[in-house]
Design a protein around this motif. Structure first.
Motif, short mmCIF file in Angstrom:
data_model
loop_
_atom_site.label_atom_id
_atom_site.label_comp_id
_atom_site.label_asym_id
_atom_site.label_seq_id
_atom_site.Cartn_x
_atom_site.Cartn_y
_atom_site.Cartn_z
N TRP A 221 0.81 -1.22 0.00
CA TRP A 221 0.00 0.00 0.00
C TRP A 221 0.84 1.27 0.00
CZ3 TRP A 221 -0.36 -3.92 3.70
CH2 TRP A 221 0.44 -3.76 4.82
N GLN A 222 2.14 1.15 0.22
CA GLN A 222 3.01 2.32 0.32
C GLN A 222 3.24 2.95 -1.05
OE1 GLN A 222 5.23 3.18 3.33
NE2 GLN A 222 5.52 5.10 2.23
N VAL A 223 3.16 4.29 -1.11
CA VAL A 223 3.44 5.00 -2.35
C VAL A 223 4.56 6.02 -2.12
CG1 VAL A 223 1.01 4.78 -2.97
CG2 VAL A 223 1.85 6.98 -2.10
N SER A 224 5.21 6.37 -3.20
CA SER A 224 6.19 7.45 -3.21
C SER A 224 5.62 8.60 -4.02
CB SER A 224 7.50 6.97 -3.83
OG SER A 224 8.37 8.08 -4.09
N GLU B 244 -7.66 4.33 -12.39
CA GLU B 244 -7.63 3.35 -11.31
C GLU B 244 -6.27 2.64 -11.26
OE1 GLU B 244 -10.84 0.60 -11.59
OE2 GLU B 244 -12.33 2.05 -10.88
N ILE B 245 -5.84 2.35 -10.05
CA ILE B 245 -4.61 1.59 -9.84
C ILE B 245 -4.86 0.13 -10.18
CG2 ILE B 245 -2.99 0.77 -8.08
CD1 ILE B 245 -3.52 3.38 -6.56
N LYS B 246 -3.93 -0.47 -10.87
CA LYS B 246 -4.02 -1.89 -11.18
C LYS B 246 -3.34 -2.67 -10.06
CE LYS B 246 -4.09 -1.15 -16.19
NZ LYS B 246 -3.40 -1.41 -17.48
N TYR B 247 -4.15 -3.38 -9.30
CA TYR B 247 -3.62 -4.13 -8.16
C TYR B 247 -2.80 -5.34 -8.62
CZ TYR B 247 -6.78 -1.50 -5.06
OH TYR B 247 -7.42 -0.52 -4.35
N ALA B 248 -1.85 -5.70 -7.79
CA ALA B 248 -1.00 -6.88 -8.02
C ALA B 248 -0.53 -7.35 -6.65
CB ALA B 248 0.18 -6.52 -8.91
N ASP B 249 0.31 -8.38 -6.62
CA ASP B 249 0.80 -8.89 -5.35
C ASP B 249 1.53 -7.81 -4.54
OD1 ASP B 249 -0.24 -11.38 -5.83
OD2 ASP B 249 1.64 -12.25 -6.53
N ASN B 250 2.20 -6.90 -5.25
CA ASN B 250 2.97 -5.85 -4.58
C ASN B 250 2.29 -4.48 -4.64
OD1 ASN B 250 3.35 -5.53 -7.33
ND2 ASN B 250 5.46 -4.84 -7.12
N ILE B 251 1.02 -4.47 -5.06
CA ILE B 251 0.25 -3.21 -5.14
C ILE B 251 -1.16 -3.49 -4.64
CG2 ILE B 251 -0.59 -1.34 -6.60
CD1 ILE B 251 1.59 -2.11 -8.64
N LYS B 252 -1.46 -3.05 -3.43
CA LYS B 252 -2.76 -3.31 -2.83
C LYS B 252 -3.18 -2.14 -1.95
CE LYS B 252 -1.99 -8.33 -2.54
NZ LYS B 252 -1.86 -9.48 -1.62
#
Length: 251
Positions: free
Chosen positions: A39-42, A123-131
């Motif tokens: 969930w962390q963003v830069s 929209e953000i495309k979710y993945a294993d490392n993007i939630k």
């Protein structure tokens, strides 16, 4: 001196470039395993020289939660949101910001109501490392465990990986006692305090980043006496703003 935790460094350097500039990591923490903080963003400035200036959390497919002081008076076309990478200098997917909502009572001098939500253009495309992470409306008391993560200052190393730190919260009374001798913003009940020991804590560049308890978002990096000097770190208490977050992210 109390300060918001904005990022002051021009950029995190590739390993092939020699430099004495500060690195961008949590003070006293450890390197986060790849994909462990999905969930962390830069938040990256893209005007002129690109640089990371704040953190944030994905709370919905088009929504980012971050500190108000990260985005106040900043042109939304001047920065992008990067998700899905533990490293500042490579990887990740970029998203542009459509709109910014800052709490109407935000006070830049006192750093009260230091909260904002950003709506992305797509929209953000979710993945294993993007939630996304769920905001926990439950109250956080003293002596509770949490984890803070970010790319804030630590030393002169060239490592650009995100770090995390296990922290312990303080009661309202205990926090006020420990901060009573410092000047600047005053701790309020709409904030969470955490303190481990001298040499550990968040720093410039960690602003807006997540404080997590039991894999739910309970706080957000706001301000401290920089950095890791034995004073409590102060986070925006999200249980105080759960209804505000819902109201402004309905769609």
């Amino acid at each position: 001196m109390l300060v918001p935790l904005l990022f002051l460094l021009v950029w995190c350097l590739e390993e092939s470039r020699a430099s004495s500039e500060p690195d961008t990591r949590i003070v006293g923490g450890k390197e986060a395993p790849e994909g462990s903080i999905p969930w962390q963003v830069s938040m990256r400035n893209i005007e002129g020289t690109e640089y990371h200036f704040c953190g944030g959390s994905i709370i919905g497919k088009q929504w980012i939660l971050t500190a108000a002081h990260c985005v106040k008076d900043r042109n939304i076309d001047s920065y992008e949101i990067v998700v899905g990478s533990n490293k500042l200098s490579s990887g990740g997917t970029r998203y542009k910001v459509e709109s910014v909502i800052i709490h109407k009572d935000y006070n830049a001098a006192l750093l009260t109501d230091d909260i904002s939500v950003l709506k992305l253009k797509e929209e953000i495309k979710y993945a294993d490392n993007i939630k996304a992470i769920k905001v926990d409306a439950g109250y956080v008391y003293g002596r509770e465990n949490g984890v803070v993560s970010g790319w804030g200052y630590i030393d002169v190393s060239r490592n650009c990986y995100i770090k995390l730190l296990n922290v312990r919260t303080l009661s309202v009374k205990n926090c006020r006692n420990k901060l009573r001798d410092v000047t600047g913003p005053k701790y309020t009940r709409n904030e969470i305090c955490a303190l481990n020991k001298e040499g550990e804590g968040f720093c410039q560049g960690d602003s807006g980043g997540p404080l997590v308890r039991n894999n739910k978002l309970v706080g957000m990096v706001s301000w401290n006496v920089p950095c890791g000097r034995g004073y409590p770190d102060v986070y925006t208490r999200l249980s105080s703003y759960a209804n505000w977050i819902k109201e402004h992210t309905r769609d």
